[in-house]
Design a protein around this motif. Structure first.
Motif, PDB file in Angstrom:
ATOM      1  N   LEU A 128       0.693  -1.149  -0.413  1.00 44.36           N
ATOM      2  CA  LEU A 128      -0.228  -0.062  -0.353  1.00 44.36           C
ATOM      3  C   LEU A 128       1.214   1.482   0.084  1.00 44.36           C
ATOM      4  CD1 LEU A 128      -3.145   0.299   2.596  1.00 44.36           C
ATOM      5  CD2 LEU A 128      -3.519   0.392   0.240  1.00 44.36           C
ATOM      6  N   GLN A 129       1.876   1.519   1.090  1.00 40.59           N
ATOM      7  CA  GLN A 129       2.638   2.227   0.831  1.00 40.59           C
ATOM      8  C   GLN A 129       3.384   3.119  -0.481  1.00 40.59           C
ATOM      9  OE1 GLN A 129       3.777   2.073   5.603  1.00 40.59           O
ATOM     10  NE2 GLN A 129       5.321   2.290   4.499  1.00 40.59           N
ATOM     11  N   ARG A 130       4.007   1.843  -1.055  1.00 39.35           N
ATOM     12  CA  ARG A 130       4.312   2.186  -2.229  1.00 39.35           C
ATOM     13  C   ARG A 130       3.629   2.140  -3.207  1.00 39.35           C
ATOM     14  NH1 ARG A 130       9.808   3.552  -2.029  1.00 39.35           N
ATOM     15  NH2 ARG A 130      10.853   0.958  -1.240  1.00 39.35           N
ATOM     16  N   SER A 131       2.725   1.868  -3.134  1.00 41.11           N
ATOM     17  CA  SER A 131       1.158   2.233  -4.727  1.00 41.11           C
ATOM     18  C   SER A 131       0.962   3.294  -4.005  1.00 41.11           C
ATOM     19  CB  SER A 131       0.685   0.870  -4.037  1.00 41.11           C
ATOM     20  OG  SER A 131      -0.717   1.156  -4.995  1.00 41.11           O
ATOM     21  N   ALA A 146      -7.532   7.385  -1.627  1.00 39.75           N
ATOM     22  CA  ALA A 146      -8.112   6.486  -1.528  1.00 39.75           C
ATOM     23  C   ALA A 146      -7.613   5.606  -1.005  1.00 39.75           C
ATOM     24  CB  ALA A 146      -9.035   5.299  -3.187  1.00 39.75           C
ATOM     25  N   GLU A 147      -6.403   5.123  -1.719  1.00 38.44           N
ATOM     26  CA  GLU A 147      -5.029   3.929  -0.848  1.00 38.44           C
ATOM     27  C   GLU A 147      -4.746   4.558   0.069  1.00 38.44           C
ATOM     28  OE1 GLU A 147      -2.927   2.624  -4.941  1.00 38.44           O
ATOM     29  OE2 GLU A 147      -1.904   4.478  -3.976  1.00 38.44           O
ATOM     30  N   ILE A 148      -4.384   5.734   0.400  1.00 37.29           N
ATOM     31  CA  ILE A 148      -4.185   6.345   1.918  1.00 37.29           C
ATOM     32  C   ILE A 148      -5.247   6.265   2.480  1.00 37.29           C
ATOM     33  CG2 ILE A 148      -4.275   9.256   2.549  1.00 37.29           C
ATOM     34  CD1 ILE A 148      -2.553   9.992   0.611  1.00 37.29           C
ATOM     35  N   TRP A 155      -4.180   1.000  10.023  1.00 31.83           N
ATOM     36  CA  TRP A 155      -2.997   1.102   9.966  1.00 31.83           C
ATOM     37  C   TRP A 155      -2.803   2.188  10.479  1.00 31.83           C
ATOM     38  CZ3 TRP A 155      -0.631  -3.621  11.172  1.00 31.83           C
ATOM     39  CH2 TRP A 155      -0.970  -4.219  10.147  1.00 31.83           C
ATOM     40  N   PRO A 156      -4.021   3.177  11.952  1.00 28.58           N
ATOM     41  CA  PRO A 156      -3.907   4.021  11.814  1.00 28.58           C
ATOM     42  C   PRO A 156      -2.705   5.262  12.304  1.00 28.58           C
ATOM     43  CG  PRO A 156      -5.235   3.142  13.531  1.00 28.58           C
ATOM     44  CD  PRO A 156      -5.007   2.406  11.879  1.00 28.58           C
ATOM     45  N   ASP A 157      -1.786   4.309  13.021  1.00 30.99           N
ATOM     46  CA  ASP A 157      -0.600   4.955  13.514  1.00 30.99           C
ATOM     47  C   ASP A 157       0.427   4.964  12.259  1.00 30.99           C
ATOM     48  OD1 ASP A 157      -0.266   1.626  13.159  1.00 30.99           O
ATOM     49  OD2 ASP A 157       1.647   1.553  13.667  1.00 30.99           O
ATOM     50  N   ARG A 158       0.346   4.671  11.207  1.00 27.39           N
ATOM     51  CA  ARG A 158       1.185   5.464   9.787  1.00 27.39           C
ATOM     52  C   ARG A 158       0.973   6.821   9.262  1.00 27.39           C
ATOM     53  NH1 ARG A 158       4.060   0.494   8.538  1.00 27.39           N
ATOM     54  NH2 ARG A 158       4.298  -0.310  10.661  1.00 27.39           N
ATOM     55  N   PHE A 159       0.308   7.310   9.882  1.00 28.68           N
ATOM     56  CA  PHE A 159       0.417   8.383   8.745  1.00 28.68           C
ATOM     57  C   PHE A 159       1.253   9.294   8.842  1.00 28.68           C
ATOM     58  CE2 PHE A 159      -1.380  13.122   8.707  1.00 28.68           C
ATOM     59  CZ  PHE A 159      -2.220  12.974   8.074  1.00 28.68           C
ATOM     60  N   SER A 160       2.344   9.786   9.613  1.00 25.61           N
ATOM     61  CA  SER A 160       3.993   9.468   9.698  1.00 25.61           C
ATOM     62  C   SER A 160       4.568   9.739   8.138  1.00 25.61           C
ATOM     63  CB  SER A 160       4.808   9.926  10.791  1.00 25.61           C
ATOM     64  OG  SER A 160       4.944   8.211  10.361  1.00 25.61           O
ATOM     65  N   SER A 161       3.982   8.245   7.694  1.00 26.55           N
ATOM     66  CA  SER A 161       5.067   7.939   6.491  1.00 26.55           C
ATOM     67  C   SER A 161       3.977   8.287   5.117  1.00 26.55           C
ATOM     68  CB  SER A 161       3.893   6.497   6.540  1.00 26.55           C
ATOM     69  OG  SER A 161       2.663   5.575   6.278  1.00 26.55           O
ATOM     70  N   ILE A 162       2.210   8.991   5.439  1.00 28.53           N
ATOM     71  CA  ILE A 162       2.496   9.859   4.044  1.00 28.53           C
ATOM     72  C   ILE A 162       2.409  11.280   4.104  1.00 28.53           C
ATOM     73  CG2 ILE A 162       0.722   7.761   3.701  1.00 28.53           C
ATOM     74  CD1 ILE A 162      -0.677  11.310   5.253  1.00 28.53           C
ATOM     75  N   VAL A 163       2.725  12.021   4.993  1.00 26.98           N
ATOM     76  CA  VAL A 163       2.990  13.002   5.850  1.00 26.98           C
ATOM     77  C   VAL A 163       3.233  13.984   4.322  1.00 26.98           C
ATOM     78  CG1 VAL A 163       3.491  15.186   6.824  1.00 26.98           C
ATOM     79  CG2 VAL A 163       2.273  13.526   7.635  1.00 26.98           C
ATOM     80  N   GLY A 164       5.062  13.527   3.783  1.00 28.72           N
ATOM     81  CA  GLY A 164       4.961  14.313   2.912  1.00 28.72           C
ATOM     82  C   GLY A 164       4.705  14.377   1.669  1.00 28.72           C
ATOM     83  N   GLY A 165       3.870  13.648   1.405  1.00 27.96           N
ATOM     84  CA  GLY A 165       2.601  13.824   0.401  1.00 27.96           C
ATOM     85  C   GLY A 165       1.790  14.713   0.205  1.00 27.96           C
ATOM     86  N   LEU A 193      -4.769  14.161   9.975  1.00 27.13           N
ATOM     87  CA  LEU A 193      -4.773  15.417   9.283  1.00 27.13           C
ATOM     88  C   LEU A 193      -5.218  16.691   9.460  1.00 27.13           C
ATOM     89  CD1 LEU A 193      -4.776  16.152   5.906  1.00 27.13           C
ATOM     90  CD2 LEU A 193      -7.214  16.245   6.117  1.00 27.13           C
ATOM     91  N   PHE A 194      -4.989  16.754   9.982  1.00 29.01           N
ATOM     92  CA  PHE A 194      -5.113  18.821  10.336  1.00 29.01           C
ATOM     93  C   PHE A 194      -3.944  19.015  11.353  1.00 29.01           C
ATOM     94  CE2 PHE A 194      -9.320  18.958   9.058  1.00 29.01           C
ATOM     95  CZ  PHE A 194     -10.004  20.081   8.713  1.00 29.01           C
ATOM     96  N   ALA A 195      -4.073  18.180  12.643  1.00 28.61           N
ATOM     97  CA  ALA A 195      -2.483  17.807  13.613  1.00 28.61           C
ATOM     98  C   ALA A 195      -1.361  18.109  12.391  1.00 28.61           C
ATOM     99  CB  ALA A 195      -2.753  16.763  14.642  1.00 28.61           C
ATOM    100  N   ALA A 196      -1.902  17.512  11.609  1.00 27.74           N
ATOM    101  CA  ALA A 196      -0.439  17.762  10.876  1.00 27.74           C
ATOM    102  C   ALA A 196      -0.256  18.743   9.696  1.00 27.74           C
ATOM    103  CB  ALA A 196      -0.114  16.318   9.646  1.00 27.74           C
TER     104      ALA A 196
END
Length: 419
Positions: A128-131, A146-148, A155-165, A193-196
């Motif tokens: 998922l993360q690679r996609s 949609a993938e996010i 996996w709600p604890d993985r938000f940090s992995s998508i912040v850069g995008g 999302l809003f916290a980031a």
């Protein structure tokens, strides 16, 4: 007539049964021990049970994530393929092989394998993360969102992995609309999302736009979200933007309370935003708001009950924005046996640069609906944001200075004077 088995043959049969049973027990013990060790020592686990796929995945993942040693990608690929031969439906193995191929530079093959992993399990985390990264890279931003959504629901604890995008997604009209639609559909990662977004100037602008677009929707802005974004703008000294967001966020009912002081009659509306009343817990007093319809006669407004103890610092405060000019602050108040050993006053202070521009004292005693007022001015280009505060002059919690009685502030207002 059947012949009875000889003692020798019977002993051999029993020995064979014992040997098979012992072997089965040994195999079961090895598998059980392998399962026990698969997380902490996957290599030992694999030795005990070569078919333990979980242990093999743990070992390959550990080698790929080892920052101190370069992994032998060919050896890891061979291990993963051997495991795949025993379990063709394990999405994790396709994902691992895809990651190895990705690191070997075969990206097209890697993404084919990631897609295969997601066909088997749409929540396979690494695929998922690679996609998601691939979807952002190729500009397919609705797919990325949609993938996010799938990733963060599982996996709600993985938000940090998508912040850069996020900047890329939100800068694009299609990506922005996809995020807005996800929030309206009650995405559980809304708070994250809003916290980031509150951490950067660009993020605050995205957050502000989202909140305004959510106004009037089935998922309207939350007071905590508005407070955080407005406070973020204030911290960045973007005072006009902060105040404008506050005004645009007001409901039709709240707009009736607008003015230089928001909610000047202390209606008991739920607020908490920086340009609304901040009613802080303060030892030594209680503050309650009551509307004219729900209050006892003569007690509409903000009631401050002093508890015969020292009172230090602030009880009520609100950011205000007054353009340069001359003003009058007015208070209609009632009091019952109020004793103020140190002053109780409303202050108006410039936020940047810091400094007091007005102080409006409240008298002691007992009185009913007394009108009090004081003139003051805001100088040009020196005070673009002000803070209105109810506070005491006490600087220490000394029991010699105990505040007593009840003060009712029916209305506090500011009006601009003719120039």
């Amino acid at each position: 007539m059947m012949q009875q088995a000889s003692p020798l043959m019977e002993n051999l049969r029993r020995s064979a049964i014992w040997f098979v049973a012992s072997a089965l027990v040994l195999v079961a013990s090895s598998i059980g021990l392998s399962r026990y060790l698969e997380i902490e020592t996957p290599a030992v686990s694999i030795t005990l049970d070569p078919l333990n796929v979980d242990a093999l995945i743990a070992e390959i993942t550990g080698d790929l994530n080892d920052a101190n040693n370069a992994p032998d990608l060919d050896a890891l690929l061979a291990m993963a393929r051997r495991a795949l031969a025993f379990d063709l439906a394990d999405a994790r193995l396709y994902s691992l092989i895809g990651e190895i191929k990705y690191r070997q530079g075969e990206k097209d093959e890697a993404y084919r394998l990631f897609n295969q992993a997601l066909k088997l399990s749409k929540t396979e985390i690494h695929a998922l993360q690679r996609s998601i990264g691939r979807s952002i890279e190729t500009g397919n931003l609705p797919k990325a969102v949609a993938e996010i959504d799938i990733l963060l629901r599982r996996w709600p604890d993985r938000f940090s992995s998508i912040v850069g995008g996020l900047p890329t997604i939100l800068s694009n009209p299609d990506g922005y609309e996809a995020v807005l639609a996800a929030i309206k559909a009650e995405a559980p990662w809304r708070a994250a999302l809003f916290a980031a977004l509150e951490n950067t100037s660009e993020g605050l602008d995205f957050a502000s736009r989202l909140l305004l677009d959510l106004t009037g929707s089935s998922a309207p802005p939350k007071a905590s979200e508005l407070s955080a974004v407005i406070s973020g703008y204030i911290l960045q000294r973007k005072y006009e933007t902060a105040y404008r967001l506050f005004l645009f966020s007001l409901s039709d009912q709240e707009r009736k309370l607008a003015g230089y002081i928001f909610n000047s009659t202390f209606e008991p509306v739920s607020d908490g935003r920086p340009f609304g009343w901040q009613n802080r817990d303060q030892p030594g007093l209680e503050v309650t708001f009551a509307t004219s319809q729900g209050a006892a006669e003569g007690e509409a407004g903000a009631t401050v009950r002093f508890l015969n103890t020292p009172v230090k610092s602030t009880a009520l405060e609100q950011y205000i924005q007054l353009p340069p000019g001359s003003y009058k602050i007015s208070l209609v108040a009632s009091a019952r046996n109020v004793k103020l050993p140190k002053e109780l006053f409303w202050s108006i202070r410039c936020v940047d640069p810091a400094g007091e521009i007005a102080r409006f004292n409240i008298p002691e005693g007992t009185y009913s609906r007394r009108n009090l007022s004081q003139d003051f001015s805001v100088e040009p280009a020196t005070c673009s944001l002000q803070l209105l505060k109810l506070q005491t002059a006490a600087i220490a919690d000394s029991w010699r200075f105990r505040y007593v009685g009840t003060l009712i502030m029916h209305k506090l207002s500011i009006e601009r004077l003719p120039s």
